[in-house]
Design an enzyme around this catalytic site. Structure first.
Site, PDB file in Angstrom:
ATOM      1  CE  LYS A  79      -3.928   2.042   2.525  1.00  0.00           C
ATOM      2  NZ  LYS A  79      -4.810   1.871   3.711  1.00  0.00           N
ATOM      3  CB  SER A 154      -8.074   3.714   2.731  1.00  0.00           C
ATOM      4  OG  SER A 154      -7.251   3.130   3.738  1.00  0.00           O
ATOM      5  CB  SER A 178      -8.467   1.046   5.815  1.00  0.00           C
ATOM      6  OG  SER A 178      -9.181   2.260   5.892  1.00  0.00           O
TER       7      SER A 178
END
Length: 375
Positions: A79, A154, A178
């Site tokens: 990420k 996210s 997330s």
């Protein structure tokens, strides 16, 4: 034979038995990226050449008879809010568009000891603020199962990459869901470990008392083993827990007979989507048929969770994002003086959702309101 849809532990055994090479595996995953990335758009940065070099190095070690670690030669994605030395880390924000960290996050340092193949950095909601990956400053990631749907967020890019076969495993971060929510949306295994289990050093801060790095994988076996690789106390993070890291793989089992599952009654609320409720209740019945015991429990403070989150997280976010002022690092928008430069930088380079959370956080922390709300 396509390899991109197999979990890491299966590929590990194939590499160990010399049924495949890391170069072949990486080539197959990169080919899969070429096939679907134009539609899914899970990545912000691809490190294709580095990946091929890492695969070649893994093959050399395997050919020399060296011990093969769990993730050696197996392609994964990170990420884009986890710092990677020499590779852009943007947090999907224009304010960090060209930021290249001079150091690795602790989890990356630990992973590198395994000699995996790093494919690149995945898309996300800007500064991890959102639940759909639509708040990225660069592009929208699509759900691989249905391109008309979002992958969640996210960590939507990480979840989508694993689901699409454009990564075998991925790291994400979870503040208020997330990792878990996009894992659910994309049909992969997502784990938010207990706070303090994994070092946050090198994770760009959103809500410091809530953030935690975790895994997105094809199955529970990979989740257990990768957690063991990245867990542990870290001198660079005073909030990391000084507790022993067990072999999480030992908790894996062949069946669920005798397993007791607590089902919070507060999670079945008015307005729940009928399809979601049906899917959950079907899963509950399946677990019962497989021998698990399902027990209704109560989590009476559940109704306060969202209210508490939307005070604590934005308050910490407003504080953490003060550092992006156009002075120390990151992008800058000029102004007539220092104050105008800072104002222009933050106004033009932060996205709308980030601005909203900064405003909410500063309001909750402001004089006259911090006692009433935050405390």
């Amino acid at each position: 034979m396509r390899l991109y849809d197999k979990p890491a532990h299966v590929l590990h055994d194939m590499l160990k038995n010399k049924e495949i090479t890391a170069a072949e595996l990486t080539k197959d995953v990169l080919a899969r990226i070429d096939e679907v990335e134009g539609d899914v758009q899970a990545y912000l940065t691809l490190t294709r050449e580095d990946a091929q070099k890492q695969a070649a190095a893994a093959d050399q070690n395997i050919a020399a008879g060296g011990k093969i670690s769990y993730l050696e030669g197996i392609p994964g994605a990170i990420k884009d809010n986890i710092c990677t030395n020499g590779v852009k880390t943007t947090c999907a924000s224009k304010i960090l568009e060209h930021f290249v960290p001079p150091y690795d996050a602790t989890v990356i340092t630990k992973l590198k000891k395994q000699q995996p193949v790093f494919l690149g950095k995945t898309n996300m909601d800007e500064f991890a603020m959102g639940g759909s990956t639509e708040n990225s400053a660069y592009h929208v990631t699509r759900n691989p199962w249905n391109l008309d749907c979002v992958p969640g967020g996210s960590s939507g890019g990480s979840a989508a990459s694993v689901a699409a076969g454009t990564a075998i495993w991925a790291l994400g971060s979870d503040t208020g869901g997330s990792i878990r929510q996009p894992a659910s949306f994309c049909g992969v295994v997502g784990l938010k470990p207990t706070y303090g289990r994994i070092s946050r050093y090198g994770l760009v801060a959103y809500g410091s008392s809530l953030d935690q790095i975790g895994t997105l994988t094809r199955d529970v076996t990979d989740a257990a083993h990768i957690l063991g690789i990245i867990a542990g106390q870290d001198a660079m993070d005073s909030t990391s827990a000084n507790v022993e890291v067990p072999c999480f793989g030992k908790a894996l089992r062949e069946d669920v007979k005798g397993l007791k599952i607590g089902l919070p009654k507060e999670y079945f609320v008015d307005g729940m989507d009928p399809e979601v409720e049906k899917a959950i209740r079907t899963a509950i019945e399946d677990y019962k048929k497989l021998g698990a015991e399902v027990v209704e429990i109560s989590l009476p403070h559940t109704k306060y969770a969202i209210s508490a989150y939307y005070l604590i997280a934005p308050a910490e976010a407003a504080t953490n994002l003060e550092r992006y002022d156009g002075v120390s690092y990151g992008e800058r928008v000029d102004g007539e003086d220092l104050v105008q430069m800072m104002t222009n930088t933050r106004t033009e380079l932060f996205g709308e959702e980030v601005k909203r959370r900064i405003l909410i956080g500063n309001y909750a922390l402001s004089a006259g309101y911090s006692d009433a709300y935050y405390l």
